[in-house]
Design a protein around this motif. Structure first.
Motif, PDB file in Angstrom:
ATOM      1  N   ARG A  71       0.833  -1.208   0.000  1.00  0.00           N
ATOM      2  CA  ARG A  71       0.000   0.000   0.000  1.00  0.00           C
ATOM      3  C   ARG A  71       0.870   1.262   0.000  1.00  0.00           C
ATOM      4  O   ARG A  71       0.562   2.240  -0.671  1.00  0.00           O
ATOM      5  N   ALA A  72       1.973   1.188   0.774  1.00  0.00           N
ATOM      6  CA  ALA A  72       2.847   2.364   0.890  1.00  0.00           C
ATOM      7  C   ALA A  72       3.567   2.662  -0.418  1.00  0.00           C
ATOM      8  O   ALA A  72       3.829   3.826  -0.730  1.00  0.00           O
ATOM      9  N   VAL A  73       3.897   1.623  -1.166  1.00  0.00           N
ATOM     10  CA  VAL A  73       4.711   1.856  -2.368  1.00  0.00           C
ATOM     11  C   VAL A  73       3.892   1.866  -3.661  1.00  0.00           C
ATOM     12  O   VAL A  73       4.425   2.189  -4.725  1.00  0.00           O
ATOM     13  N   ALA A  74       2.585   1.537  -3.562  1.00  0.00           N
ATOM     14  CA  ALA A  74       1.765   1.433  -4.782  1.00  0.00           C
ATOM     15  C   ALA A  74       1.753   2.741  -5.567  1.00  0.00           C
ATOM     16  O   ALA A  74       1.728   2.738  -6.785  1.00  0.00           O
ATOM     17  N   GLY A  75       1.768   3.851  -4.843  1.00  0.00           N
ATOM     18  CA  GLY A  75       1.735   5.152  -5.508  1.00  0.00           C
ATOM     19  C   GLY A  75       3.103   5.664  -5.893  1.00  0.00           C
ATOM     20  O   GLY A  75       3.228   6.815  -6.298  1.00  0.00           O
ATOM     21  N   GLU A  76       4.126   4.814  -5.748  1.00  0.00           N
ATOM     22  CA  GLU A  76       5.516   5.162  -6.083  1.00  0.00           C
ATOM     23  C   GLU A  76       5.956   6.457  -5.414  1.00  0.00           C
ATOM     24  O   GLU A  76       6.326   7.431  -6.086  1.00  0.00           O
ATOM     25  N   PRO A  77       5.932   6.492  -4.077  1.00  0.00           N
ATOM     26  CA  PRO A  77       6.345   7.716  -3.384  1.00  0.00           C
ATOM     27  C   PRO A  77       7.868   7.861  -3.404  1.00  0.00           C
ATOM     28  O   PRO A  77       8.590   6.870  -3.532  1.00  0.00           O
ATOM     29  N   ALA A  78       8.313   9.083  -3.252  1.00  0.00           N
ATOM     30  CA  ALA A  78       9.760   9.328  -3.213  1.00  0.00           C
ATOM     31  C   ALA A  78      10.319   9.003  -1.833  1.00  0.00           C
ATOM     32  O   ALA A  78      11.500   8.671  -1.686  1.00  0.00           O
ATOM     33  N   LEU A  79       9.458   9.107  -0.821  1.00  0.00           N
ATOM     34  CA  LEU A  79       9.909   8.920   0.566  1.00  0.00           C
ATOM     35  C   LEU A  79       9.023   7.896   1.259  1.00  0.00           C
ATOM     36  O   LEU A  79       7.796   7.989   1.218  1.00  0.00           O
ATOM     37  N   LEU A  80       9.667   6.927   1.912  1.00  0.00           N
ATOM     38  CA  LEU A  80       8.920   5.913   2.663  1.00  0.00           C
ATOM     39  C   LEU A  80       9.264   6.080   4.136  1.00  0.00           C
ATOM     40  O   LEU A  80      10.442   6.063   4.505  1.00  0.00           O
ATOM     41  N   LEU A  81       8.228   6.258   4.955  1.00  0.00           N
ATOM     42  CA  LEU A  81       8.436   6.421   6.392  1.00  0.00           C
ATOM     43  C   LEU A  81       7.940   5.164   7.092  1.00  0.00           C
ATOM     44  O   LEU A  81       6.775   4.774   6.911  1.00  0.00           O
ATOM     45  N   ALA A  82       8.821   4.558   7.867  1.00  0.00           N
ATOM     46  CA  ALA A  82       8.461   3.302   8.533  1.00  0.00           C
ATOM     47  C   ALA A  82       8.651   3.466  10.033  1.00  0.00           C
ATOM     48  O   ALA A  82       9.751   3.780  10.497  1.00  0.00           O
ATOM     49  N   ASP A  83       7.546   3.271  10.773  1.00  0.00           N
ATOM     50  CA  ASP A  83       7.597   3.436  12.231  1.00  0.00           C
ATOM     51  C   ASP A  83       7.610   2.047  12.866  1.00  0.00           C
ATOM     52  O   ASP A  83       6.575   1.391  12.947  1.00  0.00           O
ATOM     53  N   GLU A  84       8.765   1.626  13.330  1.00  0.00           N
ATOM     54  CA  GLU A  84       8.934   0.290  13.921  1.00  0.00           C
ATOM     55  C   GLU A  84       8.266  -0.776  13.040  1.00  0.00           C
ATOM     56  O   GLU A  84       7.368  -1.503  13.504  1.00  0.00           O
TER      57      GLU A  84
END
Lengths: 239, 444
Positions: A154-167
């Motif tokens: 879901r986080a990468v489906a929109g091809e974002p430039a920045l991925l934020l991962a909280d634990e």
């Protein structure tokens, strides 16, 4: 990719002002994999929320992908979140009513993408995380590791430039941790900048750079020899 | 996005069927009570012959003594009926296009010598009754003006009485006995039930129209006394019908159809001139109060819609308000229960406006479901009221007609659903849109 200058975040009550972030300055280059570490209550999550434009901040300046996002309206911040940022949470935060396909569809819906294009993005993202065969499953029908992989899709489906991962591995067993970290590294190699909050020093070692937060202040930065490769490719290429 | 929001709304309703049912029931109950009350109120307050608003007038003259008004509650109003002498004099004016002089009478009809006598509320009236009030005919027609003077034995039956006597077939040309005299049926009315029964409010504003109509000439020929209200103020000996005809008692009703404003002014002048002449002769000692009242004014003057009825409508809306307050609480609980999901959507790029719209669509869906339930409930309530007051002798005191569901009830239900959505849906949807997304992301 990201440039914060003297960013502060203050929580106020009638009597007390608490600095969650104090004069934080940080630059993250495009394609970096940064691990943010620190004890509980140190401000890691606040830092991630401010970085992800989920919370406003009280002082300083913040540039994301070359644009000043310091004083954007709610609608503009939402658009930036939708188009440039992907989120992965410790507790997955999948929407329980929606099946895997529809969960991955959520950010694309808000981007008003045509149905055919959405379908391509969703399929590619689910293939990337190895769950293309589980599209119709509800989150409750998946294991923890599978749920987190759906969240990554879901986080990468929109091809974002920045991925934020909280634990992102906080709720997973050791075998699954390896799978999820492998996926994050793969996504990073494809060019996505990743900032990951973690308690786990071993996981932090897998990032290109570590940043420590203590009492809302960045206290030290360590770079690791292993730097991510820049592929510049889209996430839709299955790994 | 509307289709997407609608799909999410359906999923949300399926997730909390109990709360969803409570919300729909709360909205539906409020709308149901409101639609029922408005339906009854509409039937009471509407002008059943509005298209003749500028042409049809009730005639009244204040023939009461100077020391007391005809109606102590509304002293400015003249009595609602005329004396026989005044009515017959005005009836002969050539100014009106149509003239109706009439009063209700008791009737007993038999379709043959062997059949069982049937009590039928009847009316003795002039020939213009049917054309002035646009009364629809199923078979035949009314009588001509000559029948009003010559006491022609012809009769017009209502749809229901024709059904009772002749099984609903065309009975024109058949003979029946009406008050022990043979009459030939010349007309059968189609269903006709003006509500309120504007042309004669003395026998109940919402009672059903009469079952039989006979020409005005029969008034004197058979010395028919009014079965309605006869009001007298003067001490007079009234033992015979002729004494009643010559008395100061008011018991005859008069309506005129006047084709234009000029005709109305001329008729008013005609009445005033007659009043002045009579006053010289010792009658009409109260200040001049001769009225030509159109139907709307007539219904208002006669307080067909009581202030209690308006209060009832107000109470129904208060009840809807209470239901909607409960709905607000339930919607808030439902929406805030899913605040974490809204937080996730915000994190994934939904703006406050999009979250607001999503939840407003959900509230709208519930309001629409509530309006459907409300319509069904209003029908049930109307049936219950009708059953409660069901009395074949009196026609249910008019409740039979008042409790008919009107198509306008659907419009009210839609309007009330929109109102409910605005009142009960907007605030919870706004609240959920304002929830800080970060608050729930860690804790979900």
């Amino acid at each position: 990719m990201l440039k914060m200058s003297h960013v502060s975040k203050i929580y106020r009550t009638d009597l007390i002002e608490t600095y969650a972030l104090r004069e934080v300055s940080l630059e993250v280059a495009a394609g970096e994999f940064v691990a943010v570490m620190g004890p509980s209550g140190s401000g890691k999550t606040t830092f991630l929320n401010v970085t992800g434009l989920l919370e406003t901040f009280d002082g300083g300046r913040y540039e994301l992908d070359g644009s000043d996002v310091t004083a954007l309206s709610d609608r503009a911040r939402s658009r930036v979140r939708n188009e440039k940022i992907g989120f992965i949470f410790q507790s997955f935060n999948l929407i329980p009513d929606l099946n895997v396909y529809d969960n991955v569809d959520v950010p694309l819906r808000y981007r008003r993408m045509p149905a055919g294009q959405r379908h391509q993005h969703i399929t590619a993202a689910l293939e990337l995380v190895g769950l293309a065969s589980r599209m119709k499953h509800l989150p409750a029908q998946l294991s923890g590791g599978q749920q987190q992989r759906v969240a990554i899709a879901r986080a990468v489906a929109g091809e974002p430039a920045l991925l934020l991962a909280d634990e992102p591995t906080g709720n997973l067993d050791s075998v699954t941790v390896g799978q999820v970290m492998g996926l994050l590294e793969q996504i990073n190699r494809m060019g996505t900048t990743i900032i990951m909050v973690t308690h786990d020093a071993q996981l932090a070692q897998r990032a290109g750079r570590n940043v420590n937060i203590i009492d809302g202040q960045l206290s030290g930065m360590a770079s690791h020899a292993l730097r991510p490769e820049r592929s510049g490719g889209a996430h839709t290429a299955a790994g | 996005m509307f289709g997407y929001y609608l799909r999410l709304a359906l999923k949300s309703c399926a997730r909390d069927p109990g709360v969803t049912a409570l919300i729909v029931f709360a909205v539906g109950l409020g709308i149901g009570v409101c639609v029922m009350t408005l339906t009854v109120y509409h039937a009471m307050s509407s002008n059943p012959i509005w298209w003749k608003g500028e042409r049809l007038y009730a005639v009244t003259m204040d023939s009461w003594p100077p020391e007391r008004p005809a109606n102590s509650d509304q002293p400015s109003l003249p009595p609602t009926q005329l004396t026989h002498a005044d009515a017959t004099y005005l009836f002969h004016s050539s100014i009106p296009t149509r003239r109706v002089i009439m009063y209700p009478v008791a009737g007993v009809v038999m379709s043959s010598h062997e059949s069982k006598p049937l009590k039928v509320a009847s009316r003795v009236t002039s020939s213009d009754f049917f054309s002035a009030f646009d009364v629809p005919f199923l078979y035949g027609s009314g009588w001509g003006a000559q029948a009003d003077t010559g006491a022609e034995p012809v009769i017009v039956l209502s749809h229901d009485i024709n059904g009772t006597l002749f099984g609903g077939v065309n009975s024109v040309g058949r003979t029946i006995r009406w008050n022990d005299h043979e009459f030939r049926v010349i007309g059968v009315l189609a269903q006709w039930q003006p509500q309120p029964k504007f042309y004669d409010l003395t026998t109940g504003s919402f009672n059903e129209p009469e079952g039989a109509y006979v020409p005005w000439g029969w008034s004197r020929a058979r010395q028919l006394r009014s079965s309605g209200t006869t009001r007298c103020w003067k001490v007079e000996t009234i033992d015979t019908f002729e004494q009643l005809v010559g008395s100061e008692c008011a018991w005859v009703q008069m309506w005129l159809e006047l084709g234009s404003a000029t005709a109305r002014d001329r008729m008013q002048a005609y009445i005033d001139t007659y009043w002045a002449e009579q006053r010289k002769g010792g009658r009409f000692q109260r200040p001049r109060n001769n009225r030509l009242s159109d139907v709307a004014q007539w219904l208002e003057d006669n307080q067909v819609v009581h202030s209690d009825d308006r209060l009832l409508v107000g109470l129904a809306f208060c009840f809807l308000g209470v239901c909607l307050l409960n709905t607000i609480g339930l919607l808030l609980a439902k929406f805030l229960n899913a605040a974490a999901v809204a937080g996730v959507r915000r994190a994934l790029g939904a703006s406050r406006g999009q979250i607001f719209n999503q939840h407003l669509v959900q509230a709208g869906l519930l309001a629409v479901a509530g309006s459907f339930l409300g319509l069904a409930l209003s029908l049930l309530l109307l049936l219950a009221v009708r059953a409660l007051y069901d009395d074949p002798e009196t026609g249910g005191g008019g409740f039979q007609a008042l409790t008919h569901f009107h198509a306008i009830g659907i419009v009210w239900a839609i309007a009330l659903a929109l109102l409910s959505l605005l009142i009960a849906g907007v605030y919870p949807a706004w609240r959920i849109g304002r929830v800080p997304p970060a608050r729930y992301l860690k804790s979900q």
